[in-house]
Design an enzyme around this catalytic site. Structure first.
Site, mmCIF file in Angstrom:
data_model
loop_
_atom_site.group_PDB
_atom_site.id
_atom_site.type_symbol
_atom_site.label_atom_id
_atom_site.label_comp_id
_atom_site.label_asym_id
_atom_site.label_seq_id
_atom_site.Cartn_x
_atom_site.Cartn_y
_atom_site.Cartn_z
ATOM 1 N N ASP A 223 47.143 27.000 21.776
ATOM 2 C CA ASP A 223 46.195 27.200 20.683
ATOM 3 C C ASP A 223 47.018 27.375 19.418
ATOM 4 O O ASP A 223 47.687 28.386 19.230
ATOM 5 C CB ASP A 223 45.344 28.446 20.936
ATOM 6 C CG ASP A 223 44.276 28.663 19.869
ATOM 7 O OD1 ASP A 223 44.399 28.060 18.778
ATOM 8 O OD2 ASP A 223 43.323 29.423 20.114
ATOM 9 N N HIS A 224 46.982 26.370 18.519
ATOM 10 C CA HIS A 224 47.908 26.380 17.389
ATOM 11 C C HIS A 224 47.666 27.556 16.457
ATOM 12 O O HIS A 224 48.554 27.913 15.671
ATOM 13 C CB HIS A 224 47.809 25.057 16.616
ATOM 14 C CG HIS A 224 46.544 24.869 15.847
ATOM 15 N ND1 HIS A 224 45.418 24.306 16.392
ATOM 16 C CD2 HIS A 224 46.218 25.192 14.576
ATOM 17 C CE1 HIS A 224 44.465 24.278 15.494
ATOM 18 N NE2 HIS A 224 44.912 24.805 14.380
ATOM 19 N N HIS B 117 40.067 29.827 19.536
ATOM 20 C CA HIS B 117 40.658 30.464 18.352
ATOM 21 C C HIS B 117 40.133 31.881 18.132
ATOM 22 O O HIS B 117 40.901 32.846 18.033
ATOM 23 C CB HIS B 117 40.349 29.659 17.089
ATOM 24 C CG HIS B 117 40.937 28.283 17.070
ATOM 25 N ND1 HIS B 117 42.066 27.942 17.780
ATOM 26 C CD2 HIS B 117 40.553 27.161 16.414
ATOM 27 C CE1 HIS B 117 42.339 26.661 17.559
ATOM 28 N NE2 HIS B 117 41.450 26.173 16.737
#
Length: 511
Positions: A196-197, A259
């Site tokens: 998850d960036h 996120h």
């Protein structure tokens, strides 16, 4: 605005060099790779965080020689690099790029890939360590993993093998469970990196440092002192060229189970016994499991969905969502979500967590607001002060990374009058800035085997458990008032009403 001075003498940026390895990128010709992954790999090379024994093997459908692939990547880097390219570093890097063509479901691709990896491993002395990055459509994740296992590429024998999975990880709870089961049949959990960036952002990582390295915060980080928490992920853009994909996903699936759940868990978790990966993730998982599941009636009361209509942004006309490319003219897909969540544990009982995310909002900004309880008013009863503003701690995650604290101070003059003061800290001002795509830390962690910033199977499933009741109710009761907010506004009026019913309001941050 108040700014404090930093002690730079204590600041250093040590980095453990990565293990010798080959990174295999499935979907190497896609947008994610050219915009994020290759610029991030170059930045790691410039920071000397790669092993000298490193290589990349790209996999995609188009037939291409290694040399053609290198020319293509070089051209892309001229457009997407985060800073001017050093020719010596790029020459070192580009010599390590190799390419294999094939269709991902085609079993004949994988013996060819294995043969290529054996040759590249010998040429670059990468010690047989491989990690496989799936920058592909989600439908291919399980298929690629099974085919890799079928030719022995996931077997660990005096070397390591890892799989990196991009989001979305499933489209609902059942599909997430099915994908986890499929992956765990061919690989161990310690080999699976669900990326998850958002967790590559410095401020996200700094949540743990802020809370647990500072004695002034942890004692007040609980229901006794905190009134509520707001988490906002706002975007000014519409769906751009992703209309076909986005209309099958929507804002809830796209942002909340991954996120936003990660941000909630880091904000609310108990102190881990160490910073080892599973110690941190154990505490995150406890928070996700402690989020109150909503009944159908609670979904109607505590969630809001919206879809943007047309509007004006920076003097330019912005089309409605239903007028975007590849979006049906009667689409019922939400582009905005607001929710009120409650966490059933001792620390957070009765403290609401309000979250919202949406497209075509007035500002591009991701932040977490910790709003503290209001001080007693009695001392100020016979003064011109009419009310006391609550203190707020704001964690700014993007576009500018930093932390700010809002408190009250007396205005100069003979009478008691109060004004709001924001004390701001920005990473770039205190520690300098380094070119970043947000993927550098995560790719480096993949290479050194640190899973702290990656979701575990139980965390993924717990996140989907939170949103599943919402998906079910929304599917059963399609919206009748879409579009219900204009582009460049802060979402539908029901979002404001969600907080107003509790005597609270959103803090809108536009910059």
């Amino acid at each position: 605005m108040v700014k404090a001075e930093a002690n730079h003498s204590s600041v250093s940026r040590p980095g453990k060099p990565a293990d010798p390895c080959i990174m295999v990128i499935f979907g190497v010709t896609g947008d994610l790779t050219k915009r994020k992954l290759f610029p991030a790999l170059y930045n790691l090379a410039k920071q000397e965080l790669h092993s000298r024994e490193f290589a990349v093997v790209g996999v995609a459908r188009s037939p291409m020689s290694d040399e053609d692939f290198r020319k293509r990547v070089t051209a892309d880097m001229k457009e997407f690099a985060t800073e001017e390219i050093d020719p010596d570093i790029w020459e070192w890097f580009v010599r390590r790029l190799h390419y294999v063509d094939g269709e991902f479901p085609d079993k004949n691709l994988y013996p060819k890939l294995k043969s290529t990896l054996e040759r590249v491993n010998q040429d670059h002395a990468t010690h047989g360590n491989y990690f496989f990055y799936m920058a592909t459509a989600p439908d291919f994740f399980g298929t690629i993993a099974e085919n890799l296992a079928g030719v022995g590429l996931l077997e660990e024998n005096q070397h390591w093998r890892r799989i990196v999975i991009e989001k979305p990880f499933g489209h609902d709870l059942d599909s997430a469970k099915a994908l986890n089961k499929q992956l765990l049949q061919v690989a161990d959990e310690k080999q699976i990196y669900r990326i998850d960036h958002y967790l590559g952002k410095e401020t996200v990582q700094n949540i743990l440092a802020l809370r647990f390295a500072n004695g002034i915060f942890e004692p007040v980080w609980n229901r006794r002192y905190i009134d509520h928490v707001q988490i906002s992920v706002s975007e000014t853009v519409g769906v751009e060229q992703r209309g076909g994909y986005y209309d099958q996903s929507g804002a809830l699936r796209d942002m909340v189970p991954n996120h936003i759940m990660q941000l909630i868990s880091l904000t609310a978790m108990e102190p881990p016994i160490s910073f080892r990966a599973n110690a941190v993730r154990d505490e995150q998982a406890k928070i996700l499991h402690a989020i109150q599941p909503m009944s159908a009636e609670e979904v109607l009361q505590r969630t809001v969905r919206g879809q943007y209509g047309e509007g004006t942004i920076a003097g330019q006309h912005a089309p409605a969502y239903r007028s975007e490319d590849k979006v049906p003219p009667d689409s019922r897909t939400e582009t905005f979500v607001a929710m009120k969540l409650l966490i059933d544990n001792w620390r957070w009982a009765d403290v609401p967590f309000y979250l919202r995310t949406g497209k075509r909002l007035p500002g591009r900004n991701t932040h977490i607001i910790i709003q503290f309880r209001q001080a007693p008013f009695m001392l100020f009863r016979d003064t011109p002060v009419e009310n006391l503003m609550p203190n707020q701690l704001v964690l700014h995650i993007q576009p500018e990374e930093g932390i700010s604290l809002r408190f009250a101070a007396k205005k100069p003059g003979p009478s008691m009058r109060l004004g709001a003061v924001d004390m701001d800290f920005e990473y770039k001002d205190y520690f300098g800035s380094q070119p970043s795509t947000g993927y550098e830390r995560l790719l480096h962690d993949c290479m050194i085997g640190d899973q702290t910033l990656f979701q575990r199977a139980d965390m993924v499933e717990a996140g989907w458990c939170v949103v599943s009741p919402v998906l079910d109710v929304w599917k059963a009761l399609p919206p009748r008032n879409f579009p219900n907010y204009d582009a460049a506004t802060w979402g539908p009026k029901e979002s404001d009403e969600l907080l107003e019913r509790d005597g609270r309001e959103w803090r809108n941050i536009e910059k």
